[in-house]
Enzyme design. Structure first.
Site, PDB file in Angstrom:
ATOM      1  N   LYS A 127       0.850  -1.184   0.000  1.00  0.00           N
ATOM      2  CA  LYS A 127       0.000   0.000   0.000  1.00  0.00           C
ATOM      3  C   LYS A 127       0.892   1.242   0.000  1.00  0.00           C
ATOM      4  O   LYS A 127       1.922   1.258   0.668  1.00  0.00           O
ATOM      5  CB  LYS A 127      -0.831   0.049   1.292  1.00  0.00           C
ATOM      6  CG  LYS A 127      -1.980  -0.930   1.346  1.00  0.00           C
ATOM      7  CD  LYS A 127      -2.728  -0.794   2.664  1.00  0.00           C
ATOM      8  CE  LYS A 127      -3.795  -1.852   2.818  1.00  0.00           C
ATOM      9  NZ  LYS A 127      -4.906  -1.719   1.876  1.00  0.00           N
TER      10      LYS A 127
ATOM     11  N   ARG B 161      -9.889 -11.708   2.154  1.00  0.00           N
ATOM     12  CA  ARG B 161     -10.722 -12.780   1.604  1.00  0.00           C
ATOM     13  C   ARG B 161      -9.988 -14.115   1.631  1.00  0.00           C
ATOM     14  O   ARG B 161     -10.621 -15.168   1.690  1.00  0.00           O
ATOM     15  CB  ARG B 161     -11.190 -12.404   0.190  1.00  0.00           C
ATOM     16  CG  ARG B 161     -10.089 -12.243  -0.814  1.00  0.00           C
ATOM     17  CD  ARG B 161     -10.533 -11.473  -2.059  1.00  0.00           C
ATOM     18  NE  ARG B 161     -10.640 -10.032  -1.816  1.00  0.00           N
ATOM     19  CZ  ARG B 161     -11.014  -9.146  -2.728  1.00  0.00           C
ATOM     20  NH1 ARG B 161     -11.352  -9.536  -3.949  1.00  0.00           N
ATOM     21  NH2 ARG B 161     -11.075  -7.859  -2.441  1.00  0.00           N
TER      22      ARG B 161
END
Ligand code: BES
Ligand code: ZN
Ligand code: ZN
Length: 477
Positions: free
Chosen positions: A257, A332
């Protein structure tokens, strides 16, 4: 500082007092002529929050419009409590009475809730923390109408939310996946649900490939916690299973990020896990007659020589293969394994709660919780109802099967990202692949953490989802 809730027969006239009244309440029964005049003048000017300084005693008056929709009025009362709490603490007060005048005592509860939740502080790391600590310790409700169970529930929920907020606000230098387990264990002893913890060895033996893949870049082992509340008087045969995302820090991994404003607060990426841990505490403490099981997969997500890599194909716990195209879509990966693991409980309903996507956060911000799923619409109706009641409102997103097409991979059963379209939904569709039961997915990416103070939700970790799901589960059967 947690505030103790007490029930009293009458107000101590030397103590601080908060009065909730309506426009035409008989103020002259409580106040002298001058004060009554002042109050009526204020009301005339449509100023409904007042403070009277009676020497060293503070008296707050909150005038409400009882015609207003009840859930909105309750939220106004929660919010109104925040400013009186601040004044009380600023004046180093320890005790305050709370009384309803000419209106139902049920209005005291949301006000008390706002006061309890806004008194939270995370002062652990200040050198002079004692000086900073709030002084308010006791809230005395003057009413014989109120059920003591309602007060207990309020206290228990506040405690659960304090616990969750502490976990969220802890940086990863302290709160690793293993430390998270220790914190849960500490709280579990008090609440009395059953706790089972899988360490790295066990997770490897079970072949939880998603959780292990994300953990590859970490120097700390992963953990998988199972929290079980199965009381004998349960109204449901098949349990409700809650699954919480426990990424103790999300750097994005090799798909790193960019720091400014995107990685800075990713210690909060375990807010779903904190919500599940808080909920299990509250459910067990309140002895809800409902079978509930909590699952918490946990690790940090970091780049490293051995970190999982874009292009990798990972074999998940249920045998599904996943092509990883972005290591930042790690939530996920770990949730999928937990959702597959949940199948063995033959659940009535599974709800996962996760800071899953920036897309959900950008869609609705901090103002609510994104929900989607394949569970019967009656569940969603109940969830939305709880959402309004607790003001943790639900925004239901579509869950059309076409979205799953966006997850097709050339070389594996699924890829772990969709594309530019419907990022929150494709994440949900990815998760649905690992379920075989009625399923609801909650994305709390917007609501879980606030950088600036947001009323009684405070600053930092909010504990989003706890009041919502407690109410939902309580009223489910
Ligand atoms: N933890 C983040 C999601 C997030 C973003 C939570 C902002 C709270 C605030 C998640 O793991 C993530 O990075 N998601 C990616 C998915 C993408 C790579 C498909 C995202 O939303 O950008
Ligand atoms: Zn991520
Ligand atoms: Zn994440």
């Amino acid at each position: 500082m947690q505030i103790k809730l007490l029930q009293e027969k009458k107000v101590d006239s030397n103590e601080n007092l908060i009065i909730i009244a309506k426009r035409d309440s008989k103020f002259s029964d409580f106040f002298n002529e001058k004060e009554t005049k002042y109050i009526l003048q204020k009301i005339e000017r449509e100023e409904y929050s007042m403070l009277l300084n009676q020497y060293d005693r503070l008296v707050f008056i909150e005038v409400v419009d009882v015609e207003e929709e009840i859930y909105k009025l309750n939220e106004k009362l929660r919010k109104a409590a925040v400013s009186s709490g601040k004044v009380l603490n600023k004046n180093k007060k320890a005790t305050v009475f709370l009384q309803a005048v000419d209106i139902s005592a049920s209005f005291l509860l949301p006000y008390a809730e706002g006061l309890l939740l806004s008194n939270y502080q995370f002062n652990k790391y200040f050198k002079e923390k004692e000086k900073k600590n709030n002084t308010l310790k006791k809230l005395k409700l003057v009413s014989e109408e109120l059920d003591i169970n309602q007060l207990n529930t309020l206290s228990v929920l506040a405690e659960a939310i304090y616990f969750a907020r502490n976990l969220i606000n802890e940086p990863v230098i302290y709160l690793t996946a293993e430390q998270l387990v220790k914190e849960i264990k500490e709280k579990q002893k008090e609440a009395g649900y059953k706790l089972t913890v899988f360490d790295k060895k066990k997770i490897e033996a079970l072949k939880m490939g998603g959780l292990l893949a994300v953990n590859k870049g970490s120097i700390d082992p992963p953990s998988f916690s199972i929290l079980e509340w199965q009381p004998e008087n349960a109204k449901n045969d098949k349990p409700v299973v809650l699954v919480g995302k426990g990424i103790v820090f999300d750097t994005g991994g090799l798909s790193l990020k960019p720091t400014a404003d995107s990685m800075d607060y990713m210690k909060s990426d375990m807010s779903g896990a904190a919500a599940v841990a808080g909920l299990m505490y509250a459910i067990a403490k309140a002895k809800l007659p409902v079978k509930v099981i909590g699952l918490i997969p946990s690790t940090d997500n970091r780049p490293d020589g051995n970190a999982y890599t874009p292009g990798d194909v990972i074999k998940m716990y249920d045998g599904t293969t996943v092509e990883v195209l972005n290591t930042d879509a790690e939530g996920r990966m770990i949730l999928a394994d937990a959702l597959s693991y949940a199948k063995q409980y033959n659940p009535d309903l599974v709800v996962d709660i996760a800071t899953l996507t920036g897309a959900a956060a950008y869609s609705i911000g901090k103002y609510g919780i994104v929900a989607m799923g394949n569970a019967d619409p009656s569940y969603f109706e109940k969830l939305k109802n709880s959402g309004n009641k607790t003001y943790e409102r639900i925004a239901e997103f579509p869950f059309w099967e076409e979205y799953k097409e966006l997850l097709k991979s050339d070389i594996a059963d699924l890829k772990n990202i969709g594309g530019r379209v419907g990022g929150a939904i494709t994440a949900g569709k990815f998760l649905e692949h690992f379920t075989d039961y009625p399923y609801i997915h909650l994305d709390i990416a917007g609501a879980a953490f606030v950088k600036t103070e947001d009323s009684y939700r405070g600053k930092g970790g909010t504990g989003a989802g706890i009041r919502l799901l407690f109410d939902f589960i309580k009223n489910l059967y």
